[in-house]
Write a protein that holds these residues in place. Structure first.
Motif, PDB file in Angstrom:
ATOM      1  N   GLY A  85       0.839  -1.202   0.000  1.00 46.86           N
ATOM      2  CA  GLY A  85       0.000   0.000   0.000  1.00 46.86           C
ATOM      3  C   GLY A  85       0.868   1.244   0.000  1.00 46.86           C
ATOM      4  O   GLY A  85       1.913   1.288   0.659  1.00 46.86           O
ATOM      5  N   LEU A  86       0.453   2.266  -0.740  1.00 49.79           N
ATOM      6  CA  LEU A  86       1.189   3.530  -0.736  1.00 49.79           C
ATOM      7  C   LEU A  86       0.851   4.295   0.543  1.00 49.79           C
ATOM      8  O   LEU A  86      -0.231   4.103   1.092  1.00 49.79           O
ATOM      9  CB  LEU A  86       0.808   4.334  -1.968  1.00 49.79           C
ATOM     10  N   PRO A  87       1.783   5.091   1.074  1.00 51.52           N
ATOM     11  CA  PRO A  87       2.971   5.650   0.445  1.00 51.52           C
ATOM     12  C   PRO A  87       4.223   4.764   0.485  1.00 51.52           C
ATOM     13  O   PRO A  87       5.272   5.197   0.028  1.00 51.52           O
ATOM     14  CB  PRO A  87       3.209   6.937   1.254  1.00 51.52           C
ATOM     15  N   HIS A  88       4.110   3.535   1.039  1.00 49.47           N
ATOM     16  CA  HIS A  88       5.312   2.702   1.176  1.00 49.47           C
ATOM     17  C   HIS A  88       5.274   1.586   0.150  1.00 49.47           C
ATOM     18  O   HIS A  88       4.960   0.436   0.468  1.00 49.47           O
ATOM     19  CB  HIS A  88       5.409   2.159   2.610  1.00 49.47           C
ATOM     20  N   GLY A  89       5.561   1.925  -1.114  1.00 48.13           N
ATOM     21  CA  GLY A  89       5.507   0.954  -2.198  1.00 48.13           C
ATOM     22  C   GLY A  89       6.727   0.056  -2.245  1.00 48.13           C
ATOM     23  O   GLY A  89       7.609   0.107  -1.383  1.00 48.13           O
ATOM     24  N   GLY A  90       6.774  -0.771  -3.279  1.00 51.64           N
ATOM     25  CA  GLY A  90       7.730  -1.868  -3.330  1.00 51.64           C
ATOM     26  C   GLY A  90       9.091  -1.547  -3.921  1.00 51.64           C
ATOM     27  O   GLY A  90       9.954  -2.419  -3.959  1.00 51.64           O
ATOM     28  N   LEU A  91       9.325  -0.311  -4.387  1.00 51.17           N
ATOM     29  CA  LEU A  91      10.651   0.025  -4.941  1.00 51.17           C
ATOM     30  C   LEU A  91      11.596   0.307  -3.778  1.00 51.17           C
ATOM     31  O   LEU A  91      12.065   1.432  -3.564  1.00 51.17           O
ATOM     32  CB  LEU A  91      10.552   1.241  -5.863  1.00 51.17           C
ATOM     33  N   ALA A  92      11.867  -0.744  -3.031  1.00 48.41           N
ATOM     34  CA  ALA A  92      12.610  -0.609  -1.773  1.00 48.41           C
ATOM     35  C   ALA A  92      13.280  -1.938  -1.455  1.00 48.41           C
ATOM     36  O   ALA A  92      12.973  -2.959  -2.068  1.00 48.41           O
ATOM     37  CB  ALA A  92      11.638  -0.232  -0.652  1.00 48.41           C
ATOM     38  N   GLU A  93      14.185  -1.914  -0.492  1.00 54.49           N
ATOM     39  CA  GLU A  93      14.827  -3.177  -0.089  1.00 54.49           C
ATOM     40  C   GLU A  93      13.867  -4.053   0.700  1.00 54.49           C
ATOM     41  O   GLU A  93      13.877  -5.271   0.574  1.00 54.49           O
ATOM     42  CB  GLU A  93      16.068  -2.864   0.748  1.00 54.49           C
ATOM     43  N   ARG A  94      13.046  -3.429   1.524  1.00 54.90           N
ATOM     44  CA  ARG A  94      12.066  -4.181   2.310  1.00 54.90           C
ATOM     45  C   ARG A  94      10.754  -3.397   2.338  1.00 54.90           C
ATOM     46  O   ARG A  94      10.739  -2.175   2.160  1.00 54.90           O
ATOM     47  CB  ARG A  94      12.587  -4.399   3.752  1.00 54.90           C
ATOM     48  N   VAL A  95       9.644  -4.129   2.564  1.00 56.23           N
ATOM     49  CA  VAL A  95       8.344  -3.470   2.538  1.00 56.23           C
ATOM     50  C   VAL A  95       7.400  -4.221   3.475  1.00 56.23           C
ATOM     51  O   VAL A  95       7.570  -5.425   3.697  1.00 56.23           O
ATOM     52  CB  VAL A  95       7.789  -3.442   1.082  1.00 56.23           C
ATOM     53  N   ALA A  96       6.422  -3.497   4.028  1.00 52.83           N
ATOM     54  CA  ALA A  96       5.387  -4.158   4.835  1.00 52.83           C
ATOM     55  C   ALA A  96       4.116  -4.250   3.995  1.00 52.83           C
ATOM     56  O   ALA A  96       3.768  -3.302   3.281  1.00 52.83           O
ATOM     57  CB  ALA A  96       5.119  -3.348   6.106  1.00 52.83           C
ATOM     58  N   VAL A  97       3.448  -5.395   4.039  1.00 54.42           N
ATOM     59  CA  VAL A  97       2.204  -5.577   3.264  1.00 54.42           C
ATOM     60  C   VAL A  97       1.136  -6.166   4.173  1.00 54.42           C
ATOM     61  O   VAL A  97       1.446  -6.834   5.167  1.00 54.42           O
ATOM     62  CB  VAL A  97       2.407  -6.519   2.049  1.00 54.42           C
TER      63      VAL A  97
END
Ligand SMILES: NC(=O)c1ccc[n+]([C@@H]2O[C@H](COP(=O)([O-])OP(=O)(O)OC[C@H]3O[C@@H](n4cnc5c(N)ncnc54)[C@H](OP(=O)(O)O)[C@@H]3O)[C@@H](O)[C@H]2O)c1
Length: 323
Positions: A85-97
């Motif tokens: 979910g935005l604002p924390h999208g997947g173009l990152a080293e780690r992500v929460a979903v």
């Protein structure tokens, strides 16, 4: 940890920055993932430009579909695909979903393939089955068949037993459509697709038209749709939003259907896991296999997103972190 982030809207090359951001937090009902692959979508580009219907608060990280490995908790080590979910999208080293939106993937499936089996394939499956009620033996016309959305629709149309006619812009793209399984492919930049579709259907026209291009392509599609046919409006890659004159719908007795796959997540949430299960079964049977046009390092996110807007990509563009 690091993530691609924009603090102002604009072209990806101008505004995306690889910056330090806080680690994603693990709350009840969420999973922290190590990102193994991120598949790009036109929506990521539109979000950067600030012209998408969703307008996340700045700064934000794009990246709408990922495959990853669960980092902690009882599911640690499990490989999943998910929509962050935005604002924390997947173009990152780690992500929460959200745990409910993370779906298991088969051991034999690569991270790149998994990341490509969410948005375009869910859209295609829901569009062709739930919205258009495509039947075996029907004629399905898929526009922009070498693109992300179109390539999925060709494979899903064939898997549903339809006769698939595809259009694409250029000889290389036409060949891609044929490799994907289209029965007939038309270079719609070189010739008018309408008489070809009519010839192929003994004058009837296509029963279902899957249109992610819009504009003139939609206007022309209205002239080769069958009696009781369904035109599915999926997107406007061509840039112009076409009009559907209602008198013509009556005269020719066809339907124009809108499709917004993302809405199923809130309106009919069970559709998403059911569709995921159907897609995994089709993949296991060998009926579908995403066309990965480019697999690039995550470091190339800005230029990869720019290419997506320039009609310069085939199938899906997927980014993978470099070790
Ligand atoms: N409704 C939904 O739920 C939903 C879900 C996902 C995506 N979408 C929408 O579907 C559309 C296509 O997405 P995609 O992921 O398939 O994108 P894509 O991979 O970039 O493919 C789009 C294709 O459209 C064709 N096209 C025709 N005119 C174009 C133009 N002026 N500029 C760029 N492309 C043009 C190109 O194929 P040729 O060169 O062969 O013509 C291009 O490959 C987007 O508008 C996206 O927002 C909608």
């Amino acid at each position: 940890m690091k993530a691609w982030q924009l603090s102002e809207l604009g072209e990806p090359r101008d505004v995306l920055r690889w910056v330090d951001v806080p680690e994603p937090e693990a709350h009840a009902g969420t999973l922290r993932l190590r990102v193994d692959a991120v598949a790009l979508n036109v929506s990521d580009l539109l979000l950067c430009r600030g012209v998408h219907q969703e307008k996340p608060p700045l700064p934000f990280t794009p990246g709408l579909e990922v495959s990853g490995t669960v980092l902690d908790g009882p599911r640690a080590g499990e490989r999943v695909l998910a929509c962050p979910g935005l604002p924390h999208g997947g173009l990152a080293e780690r992500v929460a979903v959200a745990e409910a939106s993370a779906f298991p993937i088969p051991d034999a499936m690569s991270a790149t393939t998994a990341a490509s089996l969410m948005i375009t394939y869910q859209t295609g499956y829901v569009g062709l089955h739930t919205r258009s009620r495509l039947q075996p033996g029907e004629a399905l016309l898929v526009h922009a068949g070498a693109g992300g959305v179109g390539s999925a629709a060709i494979q899903l149309g064939k898997a549903a037993g339809a006769r698939v006619i595809a259009t694409a812009g250029g000889p290389d793209e036409v060949e891609v459509c044929e490799q994907l399984g289209a029965d007939v492919s038309i270079d719609y930049l070189a010739e008018d697709f309408v008489p070809v579709v009519k010839d192929l259907t003994e004058g009837r026209g296509a029963d279902v038209i899957y249109d992610s291009v819009g504009g003139d392509v939609f206007d022309r599609s209205r002239t080769c749709i069958a009696f009781e046919g369904r035109i599915l409006v999926v997107g406007f890659a061509g840039g112009r939003i076409a009009e559907a004159p209602t008198d013509h719908l009556i005269v020719e007795n066809y339907s124009v259907l809108g499709l917004h796959w993302g809405l199923y997540r809130t309106q009919q949430p069970q559709v998403i896991p059911d569709t995921h299960a159907a897609l995994m079964a089709l993949w296991e049977q060998g009926s579908i296999d995403p066309l990965i046009g480019a697999e690039l390092p995550l470091s190339e996110a800005p230029s990869a997103l720019a290419d997506l807007g320039d009609r310069g990509t085939i199938g899906k563009v997927v980014l993978v972190p470099t070790p």
